[in-house]
Write a protein that holds these residues in place. Structure first.
Motif, PDB file in Angstrom:
ATOM      1  N   VAL A 122       0.726  -1.618  -0.113  1.00  0.00           N
ATOM      2  CA  VAL A 122      -0.324   0.207   0.399  1.00  0.00           C
ATOM      3  C   VAL A 122       0.712   2.013   0.224  1.00  0.00           C
ATOM      4  CG1 VAL A 122      -1.644   1.581   1.474  1.00  0.00           C
ATOM      5  CG2 VAL A 122      -1.933  -0.951   1.129  1.00  0.00           C
ATOM      6  N   LEU A 123       2.422   1.268   0.891  1.00  0.00           N
ATOM      7  CA  LEU A 123       2.890   1.906   1.041  1.00  0.00           C
ATOM      8  C   LEU A 123       3.935   2.669  -0.889  1.00  0.00           C
ATOM      9  CD1 LEU A 123       3.977   4.514   1.975  1.00  0.00           C
ATOM     10  CD2 LEU A 123       6.022   3.026   3.076  1.00  0.00           C
ATOM     11  N   TYR A 124       3.675   1.908  -0.981  1.00  0.00           N
ATOM     12  CA  TYR A 124       4.741   1.557  -2.115  1.00  0.00           C
ATOM     13  C   TYR A 124       3.362   2.047  -2.972  1.00  0.00           C
ATOM     14  CZ  TYR A 124       7.069   0.356  -6.282  1.00  0.00           C
ATOM     15  OH  TYR A 124       7.957   0.733  -7.178  1.00  0.00           O
ATOM     16  N   PHE A 125       2.969   1.439  -3.758  1.00  0.00           N
ATOM     17  CA  PHE A 125       1.814   2.129  -4.523  1.00  0.00           C
ATOM     18  C   PHE A 125       1.199   3.771  -4.706  1.00  0.00           C
ATOM     19  CE2 PHE A 125       2.304  -2.794  -5.491  1.00  0.00           C
ATOM     20  CZ  PHE A 125       2.841  -2.782  -6.420  1.00  0.00           C
ATOM     21  N   THR A 126       1.022   3.369  -3.037  1.00  0.00           N
ATOM     22  CA  THR A 126      -0.065   4.778  -2.772  1.00  0.00           C
ATOM     23  C   THR A 126       1.206   5.909  -3.460  1.00  0.00           C
ATOM     24  OG1 THR A 126      -0.966   4.404  -1.106  1.00  0.00           O
ATOM     25  CG2 THR A 126      -0.828   6.783  -1.752  1.00  0.00           C
ATOM     26  N   LEU A 127       2.638   5.483  -2.553  1.00  0.00           N
ATOM     27  CA  LEU A 127       3.927   7.213  -3.495  1.00  0.00           C
ATOM     28  C   LEU A 127       3.767   6.717  -4.752  1.00  0.00           C
ATOM     29  CD1 LEU A 127       6.075   6.238  -0.277  1.00  0.00           C
ATOM     30  CD2 LEU A 127       4.467   7.942  -0.541  1.00  0.00           C
ATOM     31  N   ARG A 128       4.065   5.591  -5.483  1.00  0.00           N
ATOM     32  CA  ARG A 128       4.276   5.535  -6.984  1.00  0.00           C
ATOM     33  C   ARG A 128       2.905   6.889  -7.346  1.00  0.00           C
ATOM     34  NH1 ARG A 128       4.631  -0.011 -10.555  1.00  0.00           N
ATOM     35  NH2 ARG A 128       4.949   1.447 -12.342  1.00  0.00           N
ATOM     36  N   ARG A 129       1.632   6.209  -7.070  1.00  0.00           N
ATOM     37  CA  ARG A 129       0.935   7.168  -7.665  1.00  0.00           C
ATOM     38  C   ARG A 129       0.068   8.881  -7.360  1.00  0.00           C
ATOM     39  NH1 ARG A 129      -4.709   5.970  -9.455  1.00  0.00           N
ATOM     40  NH2 ARG A 129      -5.294   8.116 -10.880  1.00  0.00           N
ATOM     41  N   VAL A 130       1.024   8.666  -6.724  1.00  0.00           N
ATOM     42  CA  VAL A 130       1.635  10.256  -6.183  1.00  0.00           C
ATOM     43  C   VAL A 130       1.940  11.124  -7.499  1.00  0.00           C
ATOM     44  CG1 VAL A 130       2.497  12.116  -4.818  1.00  0.00           C
ATOM     45  CG2 VAL A 130       0.549   9.763  -3.835  1.00  0.00           C
ATOM     46  N   VAL A 131       3.690  10.199  -7.361  1.00  0.00           N
ATOM     47  CA  VAL A 131       4.837  10.289  -8.110  1.00  0.00           C
ATOM     48  C   VAL A 131       4.653  10.513  -9.838  1.00  0.00           C
ATOM     49  CG1 VAL A 131       6.567   9.812  -8.763  1.00  0.00           C
ATOM     50  CG2 VAL A 131       6.991   9.731  -6.894  1.00  0.00           C
ATOM     51  N   GLN A 132       3.599   9.436  -9.748  1.00  0.00           N
ATOM     52  CA  GLN A 132       3.145   9.700 -11.347  1.00  0.00           C
ATOM     53  C   GLN A 132       1.848  11.128 -11.988  1.00  0.00           C
ATOM     54  OE1 GLN A 132       1.328   5.954 -12.100  1.00  0.00           O
ATOM     55  NE2 GLN A 132       3.347   4.376 -12.168  1.00  0.00           N
ATOM     56  N   ASP A 133       0.686  10.790 -10.945  1.00  0.00           N
ATOM     57  CA  ASP A 133       0.376  12.446 -11.317  1.00  0.00           C
ATOM     58  C   ASP A 133       0.281  13.340 -10.318  1.00  0.00           C
ATOM     59  OD1 ASP A 133      -2.120  10.839 -11.291  1.00  0.00           O
ATOM     60  OD2 ASP A 133      -2.885   9.967  -9.185  1.00  0.00           O
ATOM     61  N   TYR A 134       1.446  13.786 -10.236  1.00  0.00           N
ATOM     62  CA  TYR A 134       2.197  15.367 -10.099  1.00  0.00           C
ATOM     63  C   TYR A 134       2.712  15.357 -11.003  1.00  0.00           C
ATOM     64  CZ  TYR A 134       3.570  18.905  -6.599  1.00  0.00           C
ATOM     65  OH  TYR A 134       3.307  20.105  -6.824  1.00  0.00           O
ATOM     66  N   ARG A 135       2.712  16.253 -12.013  1.00  0.00           N
ATOM     67  CA  ARG A 135       3.504  15.946 -13.364  1.00  0.00           C
ATOM     68  C   ARG A 135       4.248  17.090 -12.750  1.00  0.00           C
ATOM     69  NH1 ARG A 135      -1.721  14.354 -14.255  1.00  0.00           N
ATOM     70  NH2 ARG A 135      -2.384  17.108 -15.243  1.00  0.00           N
ATOM     71  N   GLU A 136       3.499  18.293 -12.777  1.00  0.00           N
ATOM     72  CA  GLU A 136       4.133  19.420 -13.016  1.00  0.00           C
ATOM     73  C   GLU A 136       5.592  20.004 -11.895  1.00  0.00           C
ATOM     74  OE1 GLU A 136       4.094  21.276 -15.242  1.00  0.00           O
ATOM     75  OE2 GLU A 136       2.574  20.077 -16.472  1.00  0.00           O
ATOM     76  N   LYS A 137       6.949  19.570 -11.572  1.00  0.00           N
ATOM     77  CA  LYS A 137       7.599  19.132 -10.735  1.00  0.00           C
ATOM     78  C   LYS A 137       8.169  20.481 -10.402  1.00  0.00           C
ATOM     79  CE  LYS A 137       7.596  14.134 -10.126  1.00  0.00           C
ATOM     80  NZ  LYS A 137       6.709  13.999 -11.456  1.00  0.00           N
ATOM     81  N   GLU A 138       8.465  20.958 -11.717  1.00  0.00           N
ATOM     82  CA  GLU A 138       8.868  22.635 -11.136  1.00  0.00           C
ATOM     83  C   GLU A 138       7.881  23.894 -11.065  1.00  0.00           C
ATOM     84  OE1 GLU A 138      12.433  22.224 -11.655  1.00  0.00           O
ATOM     85  OE2 GLU A 138      11.858  20.297 -11.869  1.00  0.00           O
ATOM     86  N   TYR A 139       6.803  23.016 -10.363  1.00  0.00           N
ATOM     87  CA  TYR A 139       6.130  24.750 -10.902  1.00  0.00           C
ATOM     88  C   TYR A 139       6.424  24.651  -9.361  1.00  0.00           C
ATOM     89  CZ  TYR A 139       1.563  26.399 -10.175  1.00  0.00           C
ATOM     90  OH  TYR A 139       0.624  28.010  -9.604  1.00  0.00           O
ATOM     91  N   ALA A 140       6.599  26.464  -8.990  1.00  0.00           N
ATOM     92  CA  ALA A 140       6.542  26.970  -8.297  1.00  0.00           C
ATOM     93  C   ALA A 140       4.628  26.677  -7.021  1.00  0.00           C
ATOM     94  CB  ALA A 140       7.270  28.622  -8.088  1.00  0.00           C
ATOM     95  N   VAL A 141       5.199  26.479  -6.113  1.00  0.00           N
ATOM     96  CA  VAL A 141       3.907  26.537  -5.618  1.00  0.00           C
ATOM     97  C   VAL A 141       3.781  27.565  -4.712  1.00  0.00           C
ATOM     98  CG1 VAL A 141       2.651  24.933  -3.340  1.00  0.00           C
ATOM     99  CG2 VAL A 141       3.670  23.649  -5.135  1.00  0.00           C
ATOM    100  N   HIS A 142       2.556  27.866  -4.512  1.00  0.00           N
ATOM    101  CA  HIS A 142       1.765  29.202  -3.452  1.00  0.00           C
ATOM    102  C   HIS A 142       2.149  28.355  -2.270  1.00  0.00           C
ATOM    103  CE1 HIS A 142       3.136  31.990  -7.054  1.00  0.00           C
ATOM    104  NE2 HIS A 142       2.395  31.575  -7.715  1.00  0.00           N
ATOM    105  N   ARG A 143       1.482  29.416  -1.171  1.00  0.00           N
ATOM    106  CA  ARG A 143       0.728  29.125  -0.132  1.00  0.00           C
ATOM    107  C   ARG A 143      -0.007  28.198   0.352  1.00  0.00           C
ATOM    108  NH1 ARG A 143       1.297  33.915   4.532  1.00  0.00           N
ATOM    109  NH2 ARG A 143      -0.562  34.645   2.913  1.00  0.00           N
ATOM    110  N   THR A 144      -1.547  29.293  -0.435  1.00  0.00           N
ATOM    111  CA  THR A 144      -2.886  28.358  -0.785  1.00  0.00           C
ATOM    112  C   THR A 144      -2.693  26.673  -0.653  1.00  0.00           C
ATOM    113  OG1 THR A 144      -3.641  31.008  -0.712  1.00  0.00           O
ATOM    114  CG2 THR A 144      -5.168  29.036  -1.259  1.00  0.00           C
ATOM    115  N   GLU A 145      -1.999  27.360  -2.165  1.00  0.00           N
ATOM    116  CA  GLU A 145      -1.755  26.185  -3.006  1.00  0.00           C
ATOM    117  C   GLU A 145      -1.277  25.164  -2.378  1.00  0.00           C
ATOM    118  OE1 GLU A 145      -1.621  27.375  -7.349  1.00  0.00           O
ATOM    119  OE2 GLU A 145       0.736  27.037  -6.630  1.00  0.00           O
TER     120      GLU A 145
END
Length: 316
Positions: free
Chosen positions: A162-185
């Motif tokens: 469960v740990l591995y496949f959940t983290l893997r899904r998060v990594v795959q879904d988070y496509r914009e890794k270079e995006y600067a996240v703002h505080r509200t986001e």
């Protein structure tokens, strides 16, 4: 035998969590060690050793104080590992730490509930022994030992999966890794993980109770929680994953919206330019018409004053 298997499984669990940590953090942050294999081994070994050491020194009880101490220790272990092996720590690192802790805790409790269900097999073996279906006490002890070790192996295997496949899904879904996240986001993507972490903390505090001096678990007192809690934990896991997916989709939609606005402005400017050119061309056509009229007026008396032979040679 059981103690040996249990110890080996604890070592496996700690090391596997270290591997998942380096996979998760390495997918978002730049590592300090350029060699990928060395980085994987170093992060896995350091995190695994620190988790095993923390598990050895911290008490096994689930009182409120020690539950929060345990959370603080895990937070320190993850933070130290991240600082030691990764660069560019900041808002993204906070998101990674909280999400990793939350997914790890929810994975543990999902596996723990299946472990509790597996423990009901002992009641079946007791019933078989009492009714003569198991005639030998030695055979009963053998079955009980196998069941106990099987439950333990299944517990760690399910938690790791469960740990591995959940983290893997998060990594795959988070496509914009270079995006600067703002505080509200950041608050938006942190909220599901924090909610899951707090629910798991509440479970750790309340899971062990005592009735008339006899210890019992929360599931023994309220059996319906064996169904309700896994559903809640699964919903929290899905909220972590789909919340991130929604966040990434919002980034793409905003980018498309900005591109559409820019394109609309360009089209509007082009239309204005075309209108201006049309007005210029209209003015030029008007000038040509006026010039033709002027030339006609000038040429008319000249043509009328010429000899007939010349007028015949002149067109018009």
């Amino acid at each position: 035998m059981y103690e040996v298997v249990s110890g080996l499984l604890e070592v496996f669990s700690a090391m596997f969590q270290g591997y998942c940590l380096q996979y998760f953090f390495g997918s978002f942050l730049e590592g300090r060690i350029r060699n990928r294999r060395i980085s994987v081994l170093a992060v896995t070994a350091l995190y695994g050793a620190l988790r095993l050491g923390a598990g050895f020194f911290l008490p096994k009880g689930y009182t409120s104080f020690w539950v929060f101490v345990r959370l603080a220790v895990i937070l320190c272990i993850i933070s130290v590992t991240a600082l030691a092996f990764y660069r560019a720590l900041g808002k993204m690192a906070l998101f990674l730490i909280v999400t990793f802790m939350a997914v790890g805790e929810m994975s543990f409790f999902l596996a723990h509930m299946l472990f509790e269900l597996g423990n009901h097999l002992f009641r079946l073996w007791d019933w078989c022994l009492g009714n003569g279906y198991i005639s030998s006490l030695e055979f009963y002890n053998c079955i009980a030992s196998i069941t106990l070790m099987g439950n333990q192996i299944l517990f760690y295997a399910i938690g790791a999966a469960v740990l591995y496949f959940t983290l893997r899904r998060v990594v795959q879904d988070y496509r914009e890794k270079e995006y600067a996240v703002h505080r509200t986001e950041l608050l938006f993507i942190l909220t599901p993980g924090l909610a899951g972490l707090m629910v798991c903390t509440l479970l750790r505090i309340t899971i062990d109770t005592a009735e008339n001096g006899a210890p019992e678990t929360l599931y023994d007192r309220y059996p319906s929680l064996m169904v309700i809690m896994p559903v809640i934990l699964l919903l929290l896991l899905f909220s972590v994953m789909f919340g991130l997916k929604l966040f990434q989709d919002m980034i793409c939609w905003n980018r498309e919206k900005s591109s559409r606005i820019i394109l609309e402005k360009q089209v509007s400017s082009l239309q204005e330019h075309m209108g201006e050119m049309e007005r210029v061309y209209s003015g030029i056509r008007g000038m040509r018409h006026d010039m033709k009229n002027t030339i006609s007026l000038i040429m008319h008396p000249i043509m009328n004053g010429r000899p007939p032979s010349l007028r015949m040679c002149w067109p018009g």
